[in-house]
Scaffold this active site. Structure first.
Site, short mmCIF file in Angstrom:
data_model
loop_
_atom_site.label_atom_id
_atom_site.label_comp_id
_atom_site.label_asym_id
_atom_site.label_seq_id
_atom_site.Cartn_x
_atom_site.Cartn_y
_atom_site.Cartn_z
N THR A 12 0.86 -1.20 0.00
CA THR A 12 0.00 0.00 0.00
C THR A 12 0.89 1.24 0.00
O THR A 12 1.96 1.25 0.60
CB THR A 12 -0.96 0.03 1.21
OG1 THR A 12 -0.22 0.28 2.42
CG2 THR A 12 -1.74 -1.28 1.33
N SER A 16 5.74 5.86 -4.24
CA SER A 16 6.92 6.66 -3.94
C SER A 16 7.57 6.17 -2.65
O SER A 16 7.02 5.33 -1.93
CB SER A 16 6.55 8.15 -3.80
OG SER A 16 5.71 8.34 -2.68
N SER A 136 7.25 3.59 12.87
CA SER A 136 8.26 4.65 12.95
C SER A 136 8.92 4.57 14.31
O SER A 136 8.29 4.13 15.29
CB SER A 136 7.61 6.02 12.77
OG SER A 136 8.52 7.06 13.11
N TYR A 149 0.89 12.00 15.35
CA TYR A 149 1.66 11.04 14.55
C TYR A 149 2.27 9.97 15.45
O TYR A 149 2.18 8.77 15.16
CB TYR A 149 2.75 11.79 13.78
CG TYR A 149 3.59 10.91 12.87
CD1 TYR A 149 2.99 10.17 11.85
CD2 TYR A 149 4.97 10.81 13.04
CE1 TYR A 149 3.76 9.36 11.02
CE2 TYR A 149 5.74 10.01 12.21
CZ TYR A 149 5.13 9.29 11.20
OH TYR A 149 5.89 8.49 10.37
#
Length: 248
Positions: A12, A16, A136, A149
């Site tokens: 997904t 880029s 992350s 985030y």
């Protein structure tokens, strides 16, 4: 013989950055790869460059996820590798000044969308399949002005580990890759200008013990590693940090 011959992979957000690099790496190893993205022109251009199969789908839209699942089942059947990569940083700001629109945008794509992508695709996963979530290193940091985030990625890690426990009876492995600062377009997409980006990059590099930014290829290699049943067959519920030692 390539390691992923006769394997079907879905990436997904594959037009880029990390998604693109991972699709490229999977294709180089023999996989048939489907990439998804929100923008028709961008996803079709990337697919042509890569030799991948494009699907226009917004991970933040549950109808799109359902349509994607239905079409893939109809056209290809079972899935061997699922890399849930699409995500956004949203805008930075303090908790006091955060607006609900930014909160909803980030959570819809990074958490709700990722959750239901996995949910919808579980019936299509072959026994012994690999699922990898892009998280992350901020999932375990608590820096000011990045609450939404950071929270979206921390919650994602929790879901990935629960999924690893739920899917273990089918030998489906669910793992997490957590990059630190990586040279991708995501910060540009957050609306930051050239000068601001340069300042942020210099500050970040100074914070990283290895004194360099990561690359999409660094992350792609980790995803491929986790997806290989011959190498990573005993790894599930694992988080691989790829951040140059930033959280040390």
């Amino acid at each position: 013989m390539s390691k992923f011959n006769h394997k079907l992979a879905i990436v997904t957000g594959g037009n880029s950055g990390i998604g693109y690099a991972t699709a490229k790496e999977l294709i180089a190893e023999g996989a048939k790869v489907i990439i998804t993205g929100r923008r028709k022109e961008a996803i079709e251009k990337a697919a042509k460059e890569l030799g991948a199969i494009p699907f226009v789908a917004d991970q933040g839209n549950l109808e799109d996820i359902e349509t994607l699942k239905t079409e893939i089942e109809k056209q290809f059947g079972k899935v061997d590798i699922l890399f849930i990569n699409a995500g956004i940083t949203g805008t930075l700001g303090s908790i006091e000044n955060m607006n609900s629109e930014n909160f909803d945008n980030v959570m819809n794509i990074n958490l709700r969308g990722a959750y239901f992508t996995l949910s919808k695709f579980i019936p299509l996963l072959n026994d012994g399949a690999s699922v990898v979530f892009l998280s992350s290193n901020v999932a375990s940091t608590y820096k000011p002005n990045s609450s939404v985030y950071q929270a979206s990625k921390a919650a994602l890690n929790s879901i990935a580990k629960t999924a690893a426990a739920e899917l273990a009876p089918r030998k489906i492995r669910v793992n997490i890759v957590s990059p630190g600062p990586t040279k991708t377009e995501i910060m540009t997409k957050a609306g930051l200008d050239e000068e601001t980006l340069k300042g942020i990059n210099e500050w970040l590099i100074n914070e990283i013990p290895l004194k360099k930014m990561g690359t999409p290829e660094d992350v792609a290699k980790a995803v491929v590693y986790l997806s290989d049943n011959n190498i990573a067959s005993f790894m599930t519920g694992t988080e691989i940090l790829i951040d140059g030692g930033m959280v040390l």
